[in-house]
Design an enzyme around this catalytic site. Structure first.
Site, PDB file in Angstrom:
ATOM      1  N   ARG A 157      36.977  20.747  26.199  1.00 59.20           N
ATOM      2  CA  ARG A 157      36.680  21.140  27.651  1.00 59.20           C
ATOM      3  C   ARG A 157      37.310  19.773  28.579  1.00 59.20           C
ATOM      4  O   ARG A 157      37.536  18.642  28.347  1.00 59.20           O
ATOM      5  CB  ARG A 157      35.195  20.605  27.889  1.00 59.20           C
ATOM      6  CG  ARG A 157      34.733  20.866  29.409  1.00 59.20           C
ATOM      7  CD  ARG A 157      33.136  20.643  29.773  1.00 59.20           C
ATOM      8  NE  ARG A 157      32.719  20.887  30.947  1.00 59.20           N
ATOM      9  CZ  ARG A 157      33.128  20.490  32.070  1.00 59.20           C
ATOM     10  NH1 ARG A 157      33.652  19.202  32.125  1.00 59.20           N
ATOM     11  NH2 ARG A 157      32.767  20.800  33.431  1.00 59.20           N
ATOM     12  N   GLU A 162      33.363  43.018  52.250  1.00 58.73           N
ATOM     13  CA  GLU A 162      33.015  43.966  50.978  1.00 58.73           C
ATOM     14  C   GLU A 162      31.800  44.084  50.432  1.00 58.73           C
ATOM     15  O   GLU A 162      30.812  43.144  50.891  1.00 58.73           O
ATOM     16  CB  GLU A 162      33.920  43.998  50.039  1.00 58.73           C
ATOM     17  CG  GLU A 162      33.980  42.597  49.050  1.00 58.73           C
ATOM     18  CD  GLU A 162      35.159  42.571  48.361  1.00 58.73           C
ATOM     19  OE1 GLU A 162      35.948  43.591  47.892  1.00 58.73           O
ATOM     20  OE2 GLU A 162      35.635  41.435  47.814  1.00 58.73           O
ATOM     21  N   ARG A 221      46.415  45.873  38.131  1.00 57.34           N
ATOM     22  CA  ARG A 221      45.814  45.003  38.744  1.00 57.34           C
ATOM     23  C   ARG A 221      45.586  43.854  37.770  1.00 57.34           C
ATOM     24  O   ARG A 221      45.389  42.601  38.151  1.00 57.34           O
ATOM     25  CB  ARG A 221      44.311  45.307  39.194  1.00 57.34           C
ATOM     26  CG  ARG A 221      43.534  44.315  40.111  1.00 57.34           C
ATOM     27  CD  ARG A 221      42.399  44.849  40.745  1.00 57.34           C
ATOM     28  NE  ARG A 221      41.376  45.565  40.010  1.00 57.34           N
ATOM     29  CZ  ARG A 221      40.258  46.267  40.210  1.00 57.34           C
ATOM     30  NH1 ARG A 221      39.879  46.548  41.486  1.00 57.34           N
ATOM     31  NH2 ARG A 221      39.536  46.758  39.493  1.00 57.34           N
ATOM     32  N   LYS A 257      40.536  39.332  40.046  1.00 59.98           N
ATOM     33  CA  LYS A 257      39.214  40.000  39.633  1.00 59.98           C
ATOM     34  C   LYS A 257      38.642  39.221  38.684  1.00 59.98           C
ATOM     35  O   LYS A 257      38.767  39.254  37.347  1.00 59.98           O
ATOM     36  CB  LYS A 257      39.364  41.221  39.284  1.00 59.98           C
ATOM     37  CG  LYS A 257      37.966  41.980  38.919  1.00 59.98           C
ATOM     38  CD  LYS A 257      38.333  43.534  38.700  1.00 59.98           C
ATOM     39  CE  LYS A 257      36.901  44.389  38.431  1.00 59.98           C
ATOM     40  NZ  LYS A 257      36.050  44.341  39.591  1.00 59.98           N
ATOM     41  N   TYR A 279      38.361  40.078  34.428  1.00 57.66           N
ATOM     42  CA  TYR A 279      38.074  41.177  33.850  1.00 57.66           C
ATOM     43  C   TYR A 279      38.300  42.565  34.355  1.00 57.66           C
ATOM     44  O   TYR A 279      38.865  42.456  35.770  1.00 57.66           O
ATOM     45  CB  TYR A 279      36.372  41.260  33.772  1.00 57.66           C
ATOM     46  CG  TYR A 279      35.770  41.369  35.050  1.00 57.66           C
ATOM     47  CD1 TYR A 279      35.126  42.811  35.371  1.00 57.66           C
ATOM     48  CD2 TYR A 279      35.720  40.616  36.072  1.00 57.66           C
ATOM     49  CE1 TYR A 279      34.527  42.912  36.649  1.00 57.66           C
ATOM     50  CE2 TYR A 279      35.064  40.766  37.218  1.00 57.66           C
ATOM     51  CZ  TYR A 279      34.520  41.947  37.454  1.00 57.66           C
ATOM     52  OH  TYR A 279      33.641  42.251  38.717  1.00 57.66           O
TER      53      TYR A 279
END
Length: 286
Positions: free
Chosen positions: A100, A181, A52, A148, A33
């Site tokens: 799945r 962070e 990114r 991310k 995301y």
């Protein structure tokens, strides 16, 4: 009026938005995301977010749902349809829907693309005036924090742990006692001689888009930069501390685990850097 969201090629009211129960973002957190800030109806650092995003997709061998130009057009259409002048655009791409299985589905599986807007005050917030408090927690995330991904359960747990202790956010700490962070932001301290310290880029932290701009602005201010880890003990002795992210810009940190940083109020450099970042963002937004 219902918010309009984008789901796999369609603009629909949020109440009508649907994703398959077999979507791998839902079943495996197999997705990435980006969140882009909006000021005066324009997108901040969009090119950096797209760069990114492309890296995240590549690291996961995740197909792209379209070109940068197509994704920019969707962002702009959502801003227009929802009348967003200040706030955020959230974009999520998953590997798509398939039965799945831990193994990736066939390469011709269509990725899922979802975007939505959030109206939110970004320039003038109470926290930017008072600063935020942080509590430290062990960093127990997976070891590819540079991607991310949507697997954000541990950062959510860390934030709730911090809130249960009366703090606003958490700083995660590695096994050697160094801050990695925040739960959704990069962390910095300002030493008593004015030097700004922030952790180096690696798999241990997200390569912040706001971070890249802020480091450049700090250097323009004539500040020396030390790109290295800093310990919790060093942070407690710092003159100032702050965090950066797309949603908070530059946010002063005024205490760590109950220990005041500097005077216990937002420091002058963090305040100045926030002003400079907002001015830069408004000048370069598209």
């Amino acid at each position: 009026m219902s918010r309009i969201v984008y789901v796999n090629g369609s603009y629909v009211p949020e109440s009508e938005a649907k994703i398959s129960v077999f979507d791998r973002g839902f079943l495996f957190a197999d997705g990435v995301y980006e969140v882009t800030a909006v000021l005066s109806g324009k997108l901040v650092d969009f090119a950096g977010h797209m760069k990114r995003l492309r890296r995240s997709l590549s690291e996961l061998a995740l197909p792209s749902p379209g070109s940068d130009e197509m994704i920019l057009a969707i962002h702009r259409e959502l801003l227009s349809r929802n009348g967003i002048e200040e706030g955020l655009v959230y974009m999520q791409i998953s590997r798509g829907a398939a039965d799945r299985d831990f193994a990736f589905p066939p390469e011709n599986t269509e990725p899922s693309l979802v975007l939505f807007t959030q109206a939110k005050t970004l320039r003038e917030t109470p926290a930017s005036k008072t600063g935020i408090t942080v509590a430290t927690v062990p960093d127990q995330r997976w070891r590819r924090c540079d991607i991310k991904t949507v697997q954000l359960l541990y950062p959510s747990m860390a934030k709730m742990d911090a809130k249960s202790r009366g703090a606003d956010d958490a700083w995660m700490v590695d096994g050697d006692g160094f801050v990695t962070e925040g739960t959704s932001n990069n962390a910095y301290i300002v030493k008593q001689d004015g030097t700004v310290v922030t952790r180096h880029l690696s798999n241990d932290i997200l390569h912040g888009i706001t971070r890249a701009t802020v480091v450049g602005l700090a250097e323009q201010e004539g500040r020396a930069m030390e790109i290295r880890p800093f310990s919790v003990a060093e942070a407690r002795e710092a003159d100032e501390a702050f965090v950066t992210s797309a949603s908070s810009f530059v946010m002063p940190v005024v205490s760590i685990d109950g220990t005041k940083i500097g005077s216990g109020s937002p420091g002058p450099f963090a305040r100045r850097l926030r002003e400079r970042y907002i001015a830069h963002a408004e000048e370069t937004a598209l």
